[in-house]
Design a protein around this motif. Structure first.
Motif, PDB file in Angstrom:
ATOM      1  N   ASP A   2       0.875  -1.174   0.000  1.00  0.00           N
ATOM      2  CA  ASP A   2       0.000   0.000   0.000  1.00  0.00           C
ATOM      3  C   ASP A   2       0.911   1.223   0.000  1.00  0.00           C
ATOM      4  O   ASP A   2       2.141   1.078  -0.108  1.00  0.00           O
ATOM      5  N   PRO A   3       0.354   2.421   0.067  1.00  0.00           N
ATOM      6  CA  PRO A   3       1.230   3.592  -0.022  1.00  0.00           C
ATOM      7  C   PRO A   3       2.329   3.608   1.058  1.00  0.00           C
ATOM      8  O   PRO A   3       3.437   4.102   0.815  1.00  0.00           O
ATOM      9  N   PHE A   4       2.032   3.051   2.219  1.00  0.00           N
ATOM     10  CA  PHE A   4       3.078   2.936   3.251  1.00  0.00           C
ATOM     11  C   PHE A   4       4.263   2.136   2.701  1.00  0.00           C
ATOM     12  O   PHE A   4       5.424   2.553   2.828  1.00  0.00           O
ATOM     13  N   ILE A  49      -3.068   7.836 -11.291  1.00  0.00           N
ATOM     14  CA  ILE A  49      -4.449   7.793 -11.782  1.00  0.00           C
ATOM     15  C   ILE A  49      -5.121   6.451 -11.510  1.00  0.00           C
ATOM     16  O   ILE A  49      -6.335   6.347 -11.589  1.00  0.00           O
ATOM     17  N   ASP A  50      -4.356   5.423 -11.156  1.00  0.00           N
ATOM     18  CA  ASP A  50      -4.999   4.150 -10.812  1.00  0.00           C
ATOM     19  C   ASP A  50      -5.261   4.049  -9.303  1.00  0.00           C
ATOM     20  O   ASP A  50      -6.391   3.959  -8.858  1.00  0.00           O
ATOM     21  N   GLY A  51      -4.193   4.102  -8.496  1.00  0.00           N
ATOM     22  CA  GLY A  51      -4.357   3.977  -7.034  1.00  0.00           C
ATOM     23  C   GLY A  51      -5.032   5.182  -6.414  1.00  0.00           C
ATOM     24  O   GLY A  51      -5.838   5.072  -5.488  1.00  0.00           O
ATOM     25  N   GLY A  52      -4.671   6.358  -6.925  1.00  0.00           N
ATOM     26  CA  GLY A  52      -5.395   7.573  -6.563  1.00  0.00           C
ATOM     27  C   GLY A  52      -5.266   8.067  -5.132  1.00  0.00           C
ATOM     28  O   GLY A  52      -6.058   8.893  -4.699  1.00  0.00           O
ATOM     29  N   SER A  53      -4.268   7.607  -4.375  1.00  0.00           N
ATOM     30  CA  SER A  53      -4.228   8.033  -2.976  1.00  0.00           C
ATOM     31  C   SER A  53      -3.519   9.367  -2.790  1.00  0.00           C
ATOM     32  O   SER A  53      -3.789  10.088  -1.841  1.00  0.00           O
ATOM     33  N   GLN A 107      -0.551   9.829  -1.767  1.00  0.00           N
ATOM     34  CA  GLN A 107       0.184   9.793  -0.502  1.00  0.00           C
ATOM     35  C   GLN A 107       1.695   9.725  -0.645  1.00  0.00           C
ATOM     36  O   GLN A 107       2.431  10.162   0.253  1.00  0.00           O
ATOM     37  N   PRO A 110       4.324  13.169  -0.230  1.00  0.00           N
ATOM     38  CA  PRO A 110       4.501  13.704   1.129  1.00  0.00           C
ATOM     39  C   PRO A 110       5.073  12.677   2.112  1.00  0.00           C
ATOM     40  O   PRO A 110       5.856  13.033   2.992  1.00  0.00           O
ATOM     41  N   ARG A 111       4.682  11.420   1.968  1.00  0.00           N
ATOM     42  CA  ARG A 111       5.221  10.399   2.871  1.00  0.00           C
ATOM     43  C   ARG A 111       6.742  10.278   2.712  1.00  0.00           C
ATOM     44  O   ARG A 111       7.472  10.224   3.703  1.00  0.00           O
ATOM     45  N   THR A 159       3.051  20.254  -2.485  1.00  0.00           N
ATOM     46  CA  THR A 159       2.269  19.409  -3.396  1.00  0.00           C
ATOM     47  C   THR A 159       1.551  20.224  -4.470  1.00  0.00           C
ATOM     48  O   THR A 159       1.412  21.445  -4.349  1.00  0.00           O
ATOM     49  N   THR A 165      -2.747  -1.498   5.362  1.00  0.00           N
ATOM     50  CA  THR A 165      -4.148  -1.577   4.940  1.00  0.00           C
ATOM     51  C   THR A 165      -4.273  -2.705   3.922  1.00  0.00           C
ATOM     52  O   THR A 165      -3.262  -3.147   3.354  1.00  0.00           O
ATOM     53  N   ASP A 182      -2.696  17.210   1.542  1.00  0.00           N
ATOM     54  CA  ASP A 182      -1.319  17.638   1.783  1.00  0.00           C
ATOM     55  C   ASP A 182      -0.832  17.182   3.155  1.00  0.00           C
ATOM     56  O   ASP A 182       0.317  16.788   3.320  1.00  0.00           O
ATOM     57  N   PRO A 192      -0.890  12.497   4.592  1.00  0.00           N
ATOM     58  CA  PRO A 192       0.213  11.551   4.389  1.00  0.00           C
ATOM     59  C   PRO A 192       1.425  11.869   5.279  1.00  0.00           C
ATOM     60  O   PRO A 192       2.154  10.964   5.687  1.00  0.00           O
ATOM     61  N   ALA A 243       2.945   9.265   7.872  1.00  0.00           N
ATOM     62  CA  ALA A 243       4.360   8.877   7.861  1.00  0.00           C
ATOM     63  C   ALA A 243       4.969   9.061   9.252  1.00  0.00           C
ATOM     64  O   ALA A 243       5.740   8.227   9.721  1.00  0.00           O
ATOM     65  N   SER A 279      -7.247   6.974   1.641  1.00  0.00           N
ATOM     66  CA  SER A 279      -7.542   8.299   1.090  1.00  0.00           C
ATOM     67  C   SER A 279      -8.804   8.303   0.247  1.00  0.00           C
ATOM     68  O   SER A 279      -9.116   7.315  -0.413  1.00  0.00           O
ATOM     69  N   ARG A 331     -13.648   3.362  -1.590  1.00  0.00           N
ATOM     70  CA  ARG A 331     -13.049   4.501  -2.292  1.00  0.00           C
ATOM     71  C   ARG A 331     -12.972   4.222  -3.790  1.00  0.00           C
ATOM     72  O   ARG A 331     -12.790   3.082  -4.214  1.00  0.00           O
ATOM     73  N   TYR A 341      -8.900   3.951 -10.195  1.00  0.00           N
ATOM     74  CA  TYR A 341      -8.891   3.963 -11.666  1.00  0.00           C
ATOM     75  C   TYR A 341      -9.748   5.109 -12.204  1.00  0.00           C
ATOM     76  O   TYR A 341     -10.671   4.901 -13.001  1.00  0.00           O
ATOM     77  N   ILE A 362      -9.678  -2.250   4.411  1.00  0.00           N
ATOM     78  CA  ILE A 362      -9.681  -2.259   5.871  1.00  0.00           C
ATOM     79  C   ILE A 362      -8.273  -1.929   6.366  1.00  0.00           C
ATOM     80  O   ILE A 362      -7.299  -2.043   5.611  1.00  0.00           O
ATOM     81  N   VAL A 363      -8.192  -1.507   7.609  1.00  0.00           N
ATOM     82  CA  VAL A 363      -6.900  -1.241   8.222  1.00  0.00           C
ATOM     83  C   VAL A 363      -6.454  -2.529   8.913  1.00  0.00           C
ATOM     84  O   VAL A 363      -7.227  -3.130   9.659  1.00  0.00           O
ATOM     85  N   THR A 364      -5.238  -2.965   8.639  1.00  0.00           N
ATOM     86  CA  THR A 364      -4.777  -4.230   9.227  1.00  0.00           C
ATOM     87  C   THR A 364      -3.818  -4.011  10.389  1.00  0.00           C
ATOM     88  O   THR A 364      -3.547  -4.922  11.154  1.00  0.00           O
TER      89      THR A 364
END
Ligand code: FAD
Ligand code: FAD
Lengths: 257, 325
Positions: A93-95, A120-124, A126, A129-130, A141, A218, B102, B105, B109, B117, B133, B136, B145-147
């Motif tokens: 995931d983004p993490f 454009i696919d995942g769209g988060s 994140q 900035p992470r 950003t 996640t 902004d 994230p 982190a 998001s 959410r 695409y 879900i949050v794991t």
């Protein structure tokens, strides 16, 4: 100037999307450089051409991302790095992605890191900035303009249509918004040269990372397409009657006015 | 499982944005019976705390400092981390707005946490909190879900209904002091282009114009229709690039994402990047002279015709409807 670009290989969302076995069907699909990362690549090349230095493009993914990395090299980037997670990771995931990128970048002394504002696919949105936070550097950003002089930078940031003029300093991470520039197409000589440019491949091991260090926080439990909309109703008849019918439909059928 | 959830309220022009109340509602769901705490950050936010409470927050924590007058990621993250450290929440909800995108994230982190998001709905299912959410460019959806670790999400404006406002509700207001130091970005100037009138991302009715509108004056009939319907005017990138209107009106992947009850697209072809910003609207009407235009594929109702004929006629018809109502 030591410049890095974060690039994701993405599904071209202009294509029709289908699902098979609970996943987005990738068979025969078109893959591209994430459009916002094209702006990032273009900006990096322009900054290098103005200030000197070197541009390295980095992607976390599988061998298949080599094609997009070569395209970046053909546009004018100097070096490419693929962090191949194929053998090590099932999920991410983004993490995960940000952690891998920051481990790679932490000893590179980057002056400037440019990414896209969103994939454009995942769209988060994140990863940029992470990564900046993990490296302990500043970020801005959705930028539409970047000017660097010495170790200071003036950036214009798009904030829901308003523009903020921001002053900051290097090292800096920025994420590209549409309007930043017009990405070039790879030229024929560019494509020829790209074949000889370095494209290195690394694995988690090479970064001193374990699967556990980057385990996603996640999990996706389902992917589905929106319920198919009934074919819209294109009205017919005299224009005047169509307009009357439309107002009536909006009022009595869909009850939105 | 009851959780303590922090909800970040967002202030614009001295008022709480609607998304703050939607975030409180999302926070209630996420809290599963636990406490929902509104957080307000700025140079002067005390006057706004009751709004958060009237919409369902159990109490409010503020952080006020001169240096927090304008949003900066350094300033706001220091303020928020001070609240997080004093409250030790198990959940965090922000709006998926320019500010939330902004800031969230960076906070994630710092906490080494996950972050989901651009959430359009959340619900308890099978012992988990499940977040939905779009992915695409809006062509598909995922449930997540949050794991591991804190539950953290940003919510897309205008998708999660706020709770009923109840002015009799009361709750504690406390303040946390944070030492705001070392702002590494300095905002020299803000060029405000956002138009007066209804906030696009919160509008119930949007009349949007594309390149088919042909000029700045061409937007006039759209404005008149919007006025009759109490709506806002939006635009495609094509119209913005052609200078017919300002970029603050842009709807789509690089503009605003909107979910009104009614979206009327006038002279817009329906490129994927535009659809990504409006395809979740409840009812979509397309007015386009090209019967093959892609916009008709997502429209509930379509009129093939010249917008300069159709739009004024629509305005007249809606006026009649209002008079008769
Ligand atoms: C092994 C593995 C498996 C994964 N499996 C899944 C899965 O099944 N489902 C799922 O939803 N996600 C999965 N991911 C994560 C996903 O592919 C993204 O890389 C990650 O979630 C980034 O989020 P995003 O797409 O929202 O990017 P955003 O945060 O929106 O991207 C913003 C910017 O960050 C940079 N960036 C993003 N991704 C990369 C990258 N990979 N390399 C370099 N730069 C990047 C680009 O500049 C991009 O424009 C997986 C990741 C890994 C490593
Ligand atoms: C990375 C990237 C991001 C982008 N982000 C966005 C975004 O956020 N939002 C966005 O909108 N676009 C975005 N775009 C641009 C997008 O691809 C399209 O170019 C744009 O949406 C086209 O605008 P348009 O529909 O107004 O113009 P056009 O495609 O030119 O369509 C004009 C339409 O008007 C119709 N028309 C003409 N005259 C009349 C008339 N008199 N009456 C009725 N109909 C008429 C025509 O038939 C035509 O269908 C992005 C592109 C890229 C590459």
């Amino acid at each position: 100037m030591n410049i890095y670009v974060l690039m994701k290989r993405t599904f071209d969302t202009e294509e029709k999307i289908t699902i098979s076995g609970g996943k987005i069907n990738e068979d025969g699909a078109e893959f591209i450089i994430n459009p916002y990362d094209e702006y990032a690549i273009e900006e990096a090349i322009q900054v290098r051409d103005a200030q000197g230095g070197e541009v390295t493009v980095v992607s976390v993914g599988t061998e298949e991302a080599e094609k997009q990395l070569r395209t970046a090299l053909a546009m004018g980037v100097d070096k490419a790095v693929l962090i191949n997670t194929e053998d090590d990771l099932e999920d991410g995931d983004p993490f995960t992605t940000a952690k891998i990128l920051s481990e790679y970048l932490k000893d590179k002394d980057a002056d400037l890191i440019i990414g896209g504002n969103v994939a454009i696919d995942g769209g988060s949105g994140q990863v940029g900035p992470r990564v900046a936070e993990l490296l302990g550097i500043t970020y801005v950003t959705t930028i539409t303009k970047l000017e660097i002089s010495g170790s200071s930078a003036t950036v214009v940031r798009d904030v829901e249509g308003d523009s903020e003029v921001i002053e900051t300093s290097l090292p800096l991470l920025v994420t590209a918004q549409q309007g930043l520039n017009e990405p070039r197409y790879p030229s024929l000589p560019g494509i020829m040269k790209a074949k000889k440019k370095p494209l290195d491949e690394l694995e988690l091991d090479d970064l001193g990372l374990d699967e556990d260090d980057v385990e996603a926080k996640t999990k996706t439990i389902e992917i589905y397409l929106p319920p198919k909309k009934e074919a819209g109703k294109v009205l017919e008849g005299e224009l005047e009657d169509q307009v009357k019918e439309l107002v009536n439909l909006l009022h009595t059928e869909s009850k939105v006015v | 499982m009851a959780r303590k959830v922090l909800v970040l309220g967002e202030v614009r022009d001295g008022l709480l944005r609607n998304v703050s109340f939607e975030a409180v509602a999302a926070g209630k769901t996420a809290a599963e019976g636990g406490e929902v705490i509104g957080v307000l950050i700025g140079d002067s936010v005390s006057a706004l705390t009751q709004g958060m409470i009237h919409y369902g927050a159990d109490r409010v924590v503020t952080v006020e400092d001169e240096k927090l007058k304008q949003y900066t990621s350094d300033g706001f993250s220091q303020a928020l981390m001070a609240v997080i450290n004093s409250e030790s929440p198990e959940g965090l909800i922000f709006g998926h707005t320019a500010l939330g995108k902004d800031l969230a994230p960076k906070i994630a982190a710092k906490m080494e946490s996950g972050l989901i998001s651009d959430v359009t709905s959340l619900e308890e299912a099978g012992g988990n909190l499940v977040f939905t959410r779009p992915i695409y460019s809006g062509k598909a959806f995922e449930k997540k879900i949050v794991t591991d670790g804190i539950l953290f999400a940003t919510i897309r404006p205008n998708n999660i209904a706020p709770l009923e406002k109840d002015e009799s509700r009361s709750g504690d207001v406390t303040s946390v002091s944070a030492e705001i130091k070392e702002l590494r970005t300095i905002i020299k100037e803000v060029v405000r282009k956002a138009s007066e009138g209804v906030d696009l991302s919160e509008a119930k009715v949007i009349i949007a114009g594309g390149r088919g509108v042909k000029s700045e004056e061409g937007f006039e009939p759209l404005k008149e229709l919007a006025a009759v319907l109490n709506g806002a005017v939006g635009a495609s990138r094509g119209a913005c690039d052609a200078d017919y209107c300002d970029y603050s009106l842009q709807i789509g992947q690089t503009g605003k994402v909107v979910t009104p009850d009614l979206y009327i697209a006038c002279g817009i072809s329906g490129a994927i990047q535009h659809l990504a910003g409006m395809s979740n609207s409840k009812v979509i009407v397309a007015i386009n002279k090209d019967p093959e235009a892609n916009i008709f594929k997502v429209a509930d109702y379509g009129i093939v015709g010249d917008l300069f004929e159709v739009v004024p006629m629509l305005t007249e018809e809606f006026k009649k409807l209002k008079v008769n109502a």
